[in-house]
Write an enzyme that holds these catalytic residues in place. Sequence first.
Site, mmCIF file in Angstrom:
data_model
loop_
_atom_site.group_PDB
_atom_site.id
_atom_site.type_symbol
_atom_site.label_atom_id
_atom_site.label_comp_id
_atom_site.label_asym_id
_atom_site.label_seq_id
_atom_site.Cartn_x
_atom_site.Cartn_y
_atom_site.Cartn_z
ATOM 1 C CG HIS A 260 55.192 15.512 45.503
ATOM 2 N ND1 HIS A 260 54.427 16.210 46.038
ATOM 3 C CD2 HIS A 260 54.764 14.854 44.563
ATOM 4 C CE1 HIS A 260 53.274 16.351 45.286
ATOM 5 N NE2 HIS A 260 53.421 15.272 44.267
ATOM 6 C CB CYS B 234 51.906 19.573 48.141
ATOM 7 S SG CYS B 234 52.012 17.919 48.523
ATOM 8 C CD GLU C 130 58.195 18.490 49.673
ATOM 9 O OE1 GLU C 130 57.751 19.347 49.867
ATOM 10 O OE2 GLU C 130 58.108 17.761 48.759
#
Length: 305
Positions: free
Chosen positions: A54, A79, A56
């Site tokens: 992802h 998330c 991040e």
Amino acid sequence: MATPNELTAMRRAIAISAQGLGTTSPNPPVGCVILDRDGVPVGEGYHLRKGDHHAEVNALTAAGERAEGGTAVVTLEPCNHHGRTPPCRQALIDAKVSRVLMAVMDPTSRGEGGAVVLEQAGIEVERGVLEQEALLVLGPWLHSLRTGRPHITWTYSVGVDEDNGDYRVTELRCTHDLVIRRNGVIEEGTPGGHGEDSFRVPLPALGEEPGKALHALTEAGARTVLIEGSSNEMARLLADAVDRLIIDIPCTPSSSGSTAASGPGVPDGFRLANVKPLGTHIRLTADRPSGTSSRSATVLAQDGA
């Protein structure tokens, strides 16, 4: 309150998040920028496809140890669950950032949500930073979640031979999950761009009922669909589900010697969102407010075909 450096970082995160348009589905397109203790950008990243890291994690990897004590600026709430990849909120905690700014809250977040878990870990959290600007990228994905069907864009040209106008829609294809061509063929907007086992191209025979056709597109994993051409039968079948129109209209010489747009404009039920020149044409982008019928779009395309 977000600092000027943080606002600049958020706008950068929004910009790079668009790199995932057309490939991240069914996941959202997200961008992230890491600032060090002094507010200097030291890493950035975006999510490309389901199954990949992802945004991040990509940004933290780029930042390395410089992320400790710094700030993570991300377009969507990190998330809070372990899917194909570990939860991003834990990656931020492990990196020892001191502050996280997020633009849009994630309606799919599990449990208490990533923001709450970050706060429980002693990290300062700021919500809603440049939310409206982030929705320029995340809006269609959120729309799909809210409606249970893909966000549908219909693009066509007025008053020209559309077979000679493919160059005008090439750039649009790669930002959509699926493209329904004028001949009814359904293609992936970016061939091979989506993650394995999370997306497929449905069969062209979507049926003659709008509900079943939309269900088939949704089950394929699509969050955005582009329909091409004024005479496309799928555009007529799904007329009430069209969310956005992108219309290219020709220019004609004006009395001053410059050019002016001619032909039909935006149909009733749609709101003009953008206008820009495109070679010998003017491109109109119009969005349909929630709850407004799209049937007038069909009339416009028929008039201009």
